[in-house]
Design an enzyme around this catalytic site. Sequence first.
Site, PDB file in Angstrom:
ATOM      1  CE  LYS A 186      -4.077  -1.909  -0.188  1.00  0.00           C
ATOM      2  NZ  LYS A 186      -4.070  -3.350  -0.001  1.00  0.00           N
TER       3      LYS A 186
HETATM    4  C1  LIG Z   1      -5.536  -4.061   0.544  1.00  0.00           C
HETATM    5  C2  LIG Z   1      -6.973  -3.796   0.559  1.00  0.00           C
HETATM    6  C3  LIG Z   1      -7.808  -4.223   1.607  1.00  0.00           C
HETATM    7  C4  LIG Z   1      -7.353  -5.129   2.707  1.00  0.00           C
HETATM    8  O1  LIG Z   1      -6.206  -4.766   3.346  1.00  0.00           O
HETATM    9  P1  LIG Z   1      -5.256  -5.856   4.039  1.00  0.00           P
HETATM   10  O2  LIG Z   1      -4.421  -4.984   4.929  1.00  0.00           O
HETATM   11  O3  LIG Z   1      -4.436  -6.478   2.949  1.00  0.00           O
HETATM   12  O4  LIG Z   1      -6.094  -6.807   4.772  1.00  0.00           O
HETATM   13  C5  LIG Z   1      -9.138  -3.869   1.568  1.00  0.00           C
HETATM   14  N1  LIG Z   1      -9.654  -3.145   0.568  1.00  0.00           N
HETATM   15  C6  LIG Z   1      -8.902  -2.729  -0.470  1.00  0.00           C
HETATM   16  C7  LIG Z   1      -9.524  -1.917  -1.546  1.00  0.00           C
HETATM   17  C8  LIG Z   1      -7.547  -3.061  -0.513  1.00  0.00           C
HETATM   18  O5  LIG Z   1      -6.812  -2.691  -1.559  1.00  0.00           O
END
Ligand SMILES: *Cc1c(COP(=O)(O)O)cnc(C)c1O
Length: 404
Positions: A186
């Site tokens: 992210k």
């Molecule tokens: C990455 C992501 C999540 C979940 O996050 P994690 O930390 O990987 O559990 C939820 N929604 C979206 C749109 C994402 O890109």
Amino acid sequence: MPGYELFGAQERKEVNDVLETGILMRYGFDGMRNGVWKAKELEKELCSAFGVAHAQLLSSGTAALTTAMVALGIGAGDEVIMPSFTFVASFEAVLSVGAIPVLVDIDDTLTLDPRAVEAAITPRTKAVMPVHMCGSMAQLDELMAICKAHKLLLLEDACQAIGATYNGRSLGTIGDAGTFSLDFVKIITCGEGGAVLTNNEETYRKCDQYTDHGHDHMGKDRGADLHPYIGYNFRISELHAAVGLAQVRRLQEFLTLQKRNHSIIADVLSGVEGLTFRRIPDPAGDAGSFLSFFLPTEEMARAAVAAFAAEGVGGNFYWYDNNWHYIRKWQHLQNGSWMNRLYDEQKKQVLHYSNQAFAISDAIMSRCISSSISLLWDESQARARAVKMADILTRVIAENTVTA
Ligand SMILES: *Cc1c(COP(=O)(O)O)cnc(C)c1O
């Protein structure tokens, strides 16, 4: 796109602070931790960086979505309207609280079409969940108006849009609650982590309790805490929070690089005849982690993806064939392959929605490519990449255009 590209001395320093004390847990051990409270510090930093009253850290973005829904009172039998293009985690989180995901079409913003949302509202609808995909935003004014008119909750999945804004406000802080993911890929990362953001004190308090077995965290001795509600364990560790603390302090540095490289690529590609771009409701607020564009036809999009791969231009995502992000390829869902048994009504509704056709979304997603933007390119590298991409796209469009 991701903060991991610039992992360095700041991150190591924060982690080392924790390693020096050996207190890896975010709660308790006051005497042994020498004043080191990385999770608490990161929550404060999130509040000031994003202009929100409360932030609750958790072990993942998925846990953040689940917890936010619990705290907002979303549960068994409630319908949550969400887009057909998302990450599968958003869908999983709705199921995890016993609610029913209702998928609806997207438009050229690559997220919820407000008209599709309105058409999907039933007496059981409890919340609308826009997913701010690929660094940019949903049409929040329209969605807020719908939520207000129908008395629905607005839960923003801003997991992919940390640092993006809409009319000057940070995504994730505009609805009743919003979530960030701090997983490894992210915009900023903890390794694994997430956050719920809210301006509502009661919602925050419930998140705080839910993530730690219902502890009210009111007393000095955690062992003697009261438990107003049943909770789970979605705690983040101090080691993860330490990494996030360094990263959030570097967010502006990341965004500056990201937006510069994004605009270099966008400028060059805007000269490609026939190419169109994702509609951004507030262009100034785009985090710039991806540049998403549309080819005139699905055939051209597929040919462009193949040509990028063949000619070494990496980081281009064709979500239409992707089995994490777009409903079309969620075969586990379409087959009803769940491990724990759902209750019959939930199962029936989920299967119904999963087998629904999404012709409008298909027509958009089948022509869309999202190109990820690296923090590591200098200006000349970004320009060279842009020129190469433009050449490939121009050629692909010409080769696939039938001239009369
Ligand atoms: C990455 C992501 C999540 C979940 O996050 P994690 O930390 O990987 O559990 C939820 N929604 C979206 C749109 C994402 O890109």
